[in-house]
Design an enzyme around this catalytic site. Structure first.
Site, short mmCIF file in Angstrom:
data_model
loop_
_atom_site.label_atom_id
_atom_site.label_comp_id
_atom_site.label_asym_id
_atom_site.label_seq_id
_atom_site.Cartn_x
_atom_site.Cartn_y
_atom_site.Cartn_z
CD GLU A 94 3.62 -1.39 0.17
OE1 GLU A 94 4.23 -2.46 -0.67
OE2 GLU A 94 3.33 -0.83 -1.15
CB CYS A 107 3.33 8.93 3.65
SG CYS A 107 1.73 8.06 2.45
CB CYS A 114 -8.48 0.69 -0.32
SG CYS A 114 -9.30 2.30 0.12
CB CYS A 118 -10.31 5.15 -7.13
SG CYS A 118 -10.53 6.50 -5.42
CB CYS A 121 -5.86 4.16 -6.58
SG CYS A 121 -4.94 3.84 -4.92
CB CYS A 339 0.09 9.72 -5.30
SG CYS A 339 0.49 11.02 -4.33
#
Ligand code: SAH
Length: 346
Positions: A94, A107, A114, A118, A121, A339
Site C-alpha cells: 500500500e 508515503c 515488514c 513492533c 503496528c 501510520c
C-alpha cells in the site's frame, strides 16, 4: 522450455546501451529506451514509439517490465488517498497520498510486509514476504504523483518512506529508487524533500552517512528507555539505544542534517515523567525535532493513546529545553491509511 525473462529495469543505462550494441544497434537506442522506462515511466514496450517495431518486438522477446498496478484506490473524507498496488507476482503493498494546504506527500512502502515486530503496528503482523525492487518503489511515487495532479492540480512535493517495511533492511533497492527519483533521468525531485524513516538500524544509519546521502532521516524512537523500547519493539534488543545514539551522532557529524524522532505516547507505557526526562536527554545528543504522532489503534487493549495532559507534559518539557516538537494528527484513519494501519485489509 521458456526461459524467464529479465526485468529490463534491473539494467543500468550502460548495460542497456551495451545490450543494443551487442545486438547490432546503436548505443544511443539504449538511452531512448532508458528514458521511456524511467522519466516517462512507461509500462509497455508498445509505448516506445521512437524506436522501430522490430526493436520493440526484440525487447518484448528478451525482457519484461515488472511494474505495479493500482488495484484499488480509496479516498478518505479528509482527502487522503490510499492505493493498494499489485506487484507482478500478485503480492500487494500500500501507498498513501497525504494532501495538506501547501504540499502533497507520498508515503511509500519498501517491503512486502515488514522485517520487524513492533507490537503496536499492523504491518508488523504481516511478516516480511520480500523486498521491493527499485522500479516497484519508483512506480508507487509515479502513481501518487499522477493522482496528485489529477485530484489536487499539483505535482507531488514530498516523499516519506513510512509505508510498509523497514527501508534500511532493503537498503540497496531503496537507494537505487531514490537515485532515480532524484535524478534528472527520472523524476528530478530534490532529495531535501525525501525522508527515510527507520526504527533504528544503527549500522545502516552509519552506512547512509558514509554514502553521503542528501535526504532526511527520521527515527521511530517511541521511548528513550531501553527496557520500555525493548518491550514495545522487541527486535530493538539487538539494536540498543547506546548504539543508536552513536550512529546518530555519526550521521550528524557527516551530514549536518537534523534528525526527526517519531514518538507515540501511550497510556501507562511512556506517559510518565521518567519517559519524558529520558526523551529530553536523548534529544540533546544530536540536533533534532520531535513529531508526537497520534496513536492509531490497531485492535485490542495493550496500547491506548495517552491523555492530552500527558502530551502537554511532553510538549512543555521539550519546549523548555528548546527542542522543537509538533503534534501530528492522523490522516486517512477512516480508510486504514494512517501510520501503522497499512495491513492490506481490503
Ligand atoms: N519501519 C520504518 C518505516 C515505517 S514508518 C520505521 O519504523 O520507521 C511508520 C511509522 O508509523 C513509524 O514511526 C511507526 O513507529 C509508526 N506507527 C506504527 N504503528 C503505529 C500506530 N498504530 N499508530 C501510530 N503510529 C504508528
Amino acid at each position: 522450455m521458456e526461459i524467464e525473462k529479465k526485468d529490463i529495469r534491473s539494467l543500468t543505462k550502460q548495460q542497456l546501451r551495451d545490450f543494443f550494441v551487442a545486438n547490432g544497434d546503436k548505443a544511443f537506442r539504449g538511452n531512448q529506451v532508458y528514458e521511456w522506462l524511467w522519466s516517462k515511466a512507461s509500462h509497455s514496450f508498445e509505448d516506445m514509439t521512437n524506436v522501430s517495431k522490430e526493436t520493440r518486438t526484440m525487447l518484448e522477446n528478451n525482457f519484461v517490465i515488472n511494474h505495479i498496478k493500482v488495484d484499488t484506490m480509496q479516498r478518505s473524507e479528509d482527502g487522503t488517498v490510499k492505493n493498494a498496488v499489485r506487484l507482478h507476482d500478485n503480492l500487494i503493498v500500500e501507498s498513501v497520498l497525504i494532501p495538506t494546504e501547501t504540499r502533497t506527500t507520498a508515503c511509500v512502502s519498501s517491503q512486502v510486509g515488514c522485517s520487524l515486530d513492533c507490537n503496536f503496528c499492523a504491518t508488523a503482523r504481516l511478516k516480511r514476504m520480500r523486498n521491493l525492487e527499485p522500479g516497484e518503489i519508483y512506480d508507487q511515487v509515479v502513481a501518487i504523483d499522477r493522482e496528485s495532479r489529477l485530484y489536487y492540480n499539483r505535482p507531488l512535493s514530498n516523499i516519506v518512506f513510512m509505508g510498509m517495511g523497514e527501508p534500511l533492511m532493503n537498503y540497496n533497492n531503496v537507494m537505487k529508487a531514490i537515485d532515480m527519483i532524484t535524478s534528472d533521468e527520472g523524476l528530478g525531485m530534490s532529495p531535501k524533500r525525501i525522508t527515510v524513516s527507520t526504527s533504528g538500524v544503527s549500522k545502516m544509519i552509519k552506512k547512509m552517512a558514509d554514502d553521503e546521502v542528501k535526504f532526511k532521516l527520521a527515527v521511530s524512537l517511541h521511548s528513550a528507555i531501553e527496557e520500555t523500547r525493548n518491550h514495545i519493539m522487541p527486535f530493538t534488543k539487538n539494536f540498543q539505544l547506546p548504539e543508536l545514539r552513536e550512529a546518530l551522532e555519526y550521521w550528524y557529524r557527516k551530514t549536518k542534517s537534523k534528525v526527526t524522532y517519531e514518538y507515540v505516547v501511550w497510556k501507562g507505557i511512556n506517559d510518565d515523567k521518567a519517559s519524558i526526562d529520558a526523551l529530553v536527554k536523548f534529544c540533546k545528543y544530536v540536533p533534532c525535532k520531535v513529531n508526537l504522532i497520534e496513536y492509531n489503534p490497531i485492535d485490542d487493549g495493550e496500547f491506548q493513546q495517552a491523555s492530552d495532559e500527558a502530551i502537554d507534559n511532553y510538549i512543555k518539557a521539550l519546549g523548555k529545553n528548546d527542542i522543537v516538537a509538533k503534534v501530528r494528527r492522523s490522516r486517512g484513519k477512516d480508510i486504514d491509511a494512517a501510520c501503522g494501519q497499512l495491513a492490506n485489509k481490503s
